[in-house]
Design a protein around this motif. Structure first.
Motif, PDB file in Angstrom:
ATOM      1  N   LEU A  37      12.634 -14.234  -4.010  1.00 16.71           N
ATOM      2  CA  LEU A  37      13.352 -15.480  -3.906  1.00 16.71           C
ATOM      3  C   LEU A  37      13.325 -15.925  -2.452  1.00 16.71           C
ATOM      4  CD1 LEU A  37      16.520 -14.563  -6.017  1.00 16.71           C
ATOM      5  CD2 LEU A  37      14.512 -15.834  -6.774  1.00 16.71           C
ATOM      6  N   VAL A  38      13.144 -17.212  -2.230  1.00 17.17           N
ATOM      7  CA  VAL A  38      13.124 -17.784  -0.879  1.00 17.17           C
ATOM      8  C   VAL A  38      13.956 -19.057  -0.904  1.00 17.17           C
ATOM      9  CG1 VAL A  38      11.684 -18.734   0.961  1.00 17.17           C
ATOM     10  CG2 VAL A  38      10.806 -16.901  -0.474  1.00 17.17           C
ATOM     11  N   ASP A  39      14.873 -19.205   0.061  1.00 16.00           N
ATOM     12  CA  ASP A  39      15.665 -20.427   0.099  1.00 16.00           C
ATOM     13  C   ASP A  39      15.062 -21.433   1.075  1.00 16.00           C
ATOM     14  OD1 ASP A  39      16.462 -19.629   2.649  1.00 16.00           O
ATOM     15  OD2 ASP A  39      18.567 -19.408   2.140  1.00 16.00           O
ATOM     16  N   ARG A  40      15.709 -22.570   1.199  1.00 17.68           N
ATOM     17  CA  ARG A  40      15.212 -23.672   2.031  1.00 17.68           C
ATOM     18  C   ARG A  40      15.050 -23.263   3.490  1.00 17.68           C
ATOM     19  NH1 ARG A  40      18.666 -28.834   1.224  1.00 17.68           N
ATOM     20  NH2 ARG A  40      17.858 -28.487  -0.857  1.00 17.68           N
ATOM     21  N   ALA A  41      15.867 -22.304   3.961  1.00 15.52           N
ATOM     22  CA  ALA A  41      15.804 -21.855   5.351  1.00 15.52           C
ATOM     23  C   ALA A  41      14.852 -20.672   5.532  1.00 15.52           C
ATOM     24  CB  ALA A  41      17.199 -21.471   5.832  1.00 15.52           C
ATOM     25  N   ASP A  42      14.042 -20.394   4.504  1.00 14.50           N
ATOM     26  CA  ASP A  42      13.071 -19.291   4.519  1.00 14.50           C
ATOM     27  C   ASP A  42      13.708 -17.908   4.541  1.00 14.50           C
ATOM     28  OD1 ASP A  42      10.781 -20.862   4.253  1.00 14.50           O
ATOM     29  OD2 ASP A  42      10.691 -21.209   6.414  1.00 14.50           O
ATOM     30  N   ASN A  43      14.959 -17.791   4.099  1.00 16.44           N
ATOM     31  CA  ASN A  43      15.555 -16.479   3.883  1.00 16.44           C
ATOM     32  C   ASN A  43      14.910 -15.889   2.641  1.00 16.44           C
ATOM     33  OD1 ASN A  43      17.691 -16.480   5.958  1.00 16.44           O
ATOM     34  ND2 ASN A  43      18.468 -18.194   4.771  1.00 16.44           N
ATOM     35  N   VAL A  44      14.610 -14.597   2.671  1.00 15.27           N
ATOM     36  CA  VAL A  44      13.895 -13.945   1.570  1.00 15.27           C
ATOM     37  C   VAL A  44      14.760 -12.859   0.950  1.00 15.27           C
ATOM     38  CG1 VAL A  44      11.885 -12.540   0.984  1.00 15.27           C
ATOM     39  CG2 VAL A  44      11.661 -14.396   2.640  1.00 15.27           C
ATOM     40  N   PHE A  45      14.776 -12.826  -0.380  1.00 13.14           N
ATOM     41  CA  PHE A  45      15.409 -11.751  -1.135  1.00 13.14           C
ATOM     42  C   PHE A  45      14.327 -11.190  -2.043  1.00 13.14           C
ATOM     43  CE2 PHE A  45      17.746 -10.019  -4.772  1.00 13.14           C
ATOM     44  CZ  PHE A  45      18.658  -9.204  -4.127  1.00 13.14           C
ATOM     45  N   ALA A  46      13.838 -10.001  -1.708  1.00  8.50           N
ATOM     46  CA  ALA A  46      12.719  -9.412  -2.450  1.00  8.50           C
ATOM     47  C   ALA A  46      13.189  -8.812  -3.765  1.00  8.50           C
ATOM     48  CB  ALA A  46      12.047  -8.339  -1.607  1.00  8.50           C
ATOM     49  N   LEU A  47      12.418  -9.061  -4.800  1.00  9.80           N
ATOM     50  CA  LEU A  47      12.668  -8.492  -6.120  1.00  9.80           C
ATOM     51  C   LEU A  47      11.579  -7.469  -6.417  1.00  9.80           C
ATOM     52  CD1 LEU A  47      13.386 -11.806  -8.050  1.00  9.80           C
ATOM     53  CD2 LEU A  47      15.056 -10.182  -7.174  1.00  9.80           C
ATOM     54  N   ALA A  48      11.872  -6.531  -7.289  1.00 12.21           N
ATOM     55  CA  ALA A  48      10.881  -5.531  -7.691  1.00 12.21           C
ATOM     56  C   ALA A  48      10.745  -5.549  -9.204  1.00 12.21           C
ATOM     57  CB  ALA A  48      11.316  -4.149  -7.225  1.00 12.21           C
ATOM     58  N   GLY A  49       9.598  -5.117  -9.697  1.00 10.87           N
ATOM     59  CA  GLY A  49       9.377  -5.037 -11.132  1.00 10.87           C
ATOM     60  C   GLY A  49       8.767  -6.302 -11.695  1.00 10.87           C
ATOM     61  N   THR A  50       8.740  -6.370 -13.018  1.00  9.36           N
ATOM     62  CA  THR A  50       8.167  -7.528 -13.692  1.00  9.36           C
ATOM     63  C   THR A  50       9.083  -7.969 -14.820  1.00  9.36           C
ATOM     64  OG1 THR A  50       6.944  -6.113 -15.225  1.00  9.36           O
ATOM     65  CG2 THR A  50       5.799  -6.787 -13.221  1.00  9.36           C
ATOM     66  N   LEU A  51       8.903  -9.209 -15.243  1.00  8.33           N
ATOM     67  CA  LEU A  51       9.617  -9.760 -16.388  1.00  8.33           C
ATOM     68  C   LEU A  51       8.596 -10.300 -17.373  1.00  8.33           C
ATOM     69  CD1 LEU A  51      12.454 -11.833 -14.667  1.00  8.33           C
ATOM     70  CD2 LEU A  51      12.685  -9.653 -15.850  1.00  8.33           C
ATOM     71  N   ALA A  52       8.840 -10.065 -18.630  1.00  7.77           N
ATOM     72  CA  ALA A  52       8.004 -10.642 -19.677  1.00  7.77           C
ATOM     73  C   ALA A  52       8.406 -12.104 -19.858  1.00  7.77           C
ATOM     74  CB  ALA A  52       8.202  -9.876 -20.978  1.00  7.77           C
ATOM     75  N   PRO A  53       7.516 -12.936 -20.385  1.00  4.68           N
ATOM     76  CA  PRO A  53       7.879 -14.328 -20.650  1.00  4.68           C
ATOM     77  C   PRO A  53       9.148 -14.404 -21.502  1.00  4.68           C
ATOM     78  CG  PRO A  53       5.533 -14.015 -20.949  1.00  4.68           C
ATOM     79  CD  PRO A  53       6.136 -12.647 -20.761  1.00  4.68           C
ATOM     80  N   GLY A  54      10.098 -15.205 -21.053  1.00  2.00           N
ATOM     81  CA  GLY A  54      11.348 -15.380 -21.773  1.00  2.00           C
ATOM     82  C   GLY A  54      12.410 -14.337 -21.448  1.00  2.00           C
ATOM     83  N   GLN A  55      12.045 -13.296 -20.734  1.00  2.00           N
ATOM     84  CA  GLN A  55      13.005 -12.252 -20.367  1.00  2.00           C
ATOM     85  C   GLN A  55      13.877 -12.750 -19.218  1.00  2.00           C
ATOM     86  OE1 GLN A  55      11.134  -8.577 -19.250  1.00  2.00           O
ATOM     87  NE2 GLN A  55      13.056  -7.465 -19.098  1.00  2.00           N
ATOM     88  N   GLU A  56      15.122 -12.325 -19.206  1.00  2.00           N
ATOM     89  CA  GLU A  56      16.054 -12.727 -18.152  1.00  2.00           C
ATOM     90  C   GLU A  56      16.425 -11.541 -17.282  1.00  2.00           C
ATOM     91  OE1 GLU A  56      19.488 -14.687 -19.685  1.00  2.00           O
ATOM     92  OE2 GLU A  56      18.320 -16.179 -20.755  1.00  2.00           O
ATOM     93  N   LEU A  57      16.767 -11.831 -16.041  1.00  2.00           N
ATOM     94  CA  LEU A  57      17.238 -10.825 -15.105  1.00  2.00           C
ATOM     95  C   LEU A  57      18.419 -11.421 -14.361  1.00  2.00           C
ATOM     96  CD1 LEU A  57      16.868  -8.128 -13.549  1.00  2.00           C
ATOM     97  CD2 LEU A  57      15.387  -9.393 -11.972  1.00  2.00           C
ATOM     98  N   GLU A  58      19.534 -10.751 -14.395  1.00  3.41           N
ATOM     99  CA  GLU A  58      20.722 -11.198 -13.676  1.00  3.41           C
ATOM    100  C   GLU A  58      20.753 -10.503 -12.327  1.00  3.41           C
ATOM    101  OE1 GLU A  58      25.349 -10.392 -14.327  1.00  3.41           O
ATOM    102  OE2 GLU A  58      24.412 -11.541 -15.947  1.00  3.41           O
ATOM    103  N   ILE A  59      20.924 -11.295 -11.266  1.00  2.00           N
ATOM    104  CA  ILE A  59      20.944 -10.759  -9.901  1.00  2.00           C
ATOM    105  C   ILE A  59      22.272 -11.133  -9.267  1.00  2.00           C
ATOM    106  CG2 ILE A  59      19.862 -10.842  -7.635  1.00  2.00           C
ATOM    107  CD1 ILE A  59      17.330 -11.826  -9.103  1.00  2.00           C
ATOM    108  N   LEU A  60      22.954 -10.160  -8.753  1.00  2.00           N
ATOM    109  CA  LEU A  60      24.178 -10.398  -8.016  1.00  2.00           C
ATOM    110  C   LEU A  60      23.846 -10.261  -6.537  1.00  2.00           C
ATOM    111  CD1 LEU A  60      27.211 -10.889  -7.929  1.00  2.00           C
ATOM    112  CD2 LEU A  60      27.532  -8.424  -8.142  1.00  2.00           C
TER     113      LEU A  60
END
Length: 68
Positions: free
Chosen positions: A1-24
């Protein structure tokens, strides 16, 4: 994930189409602006796969922002 100010939050793994991931996001991991922001979901090659843009009017305590 990258915001407008170029802050980065790295994610790991994969998601299948239609799969959801909740991030706090804990404080200071990806500082989203109460006045509105843009967050992009990028793949490992840096290609944008999704984005969410929100304005100040959408910011309320406890509000979830969902990529679809």
């Amino acid at each position: 994930l990258v915001d407008r100010a170029d802050n980065v939050f790295a994610l790991a793994g994969t998601l299948a189409p239609g799969q959801e991931l909740e991030i706090l996001l804990s404080p200071h991991t990806l500082p989203l602006n109460n006045g509105g922001d843009r967050v992009e979901l990028l793949d490992p090659d840096g290609q944008q796969r999704d984005e969410i843009v929100y304005e100040a009017a959408a910011v309320r305590p406890g509000t979830w922002i969902r990529f679809r």
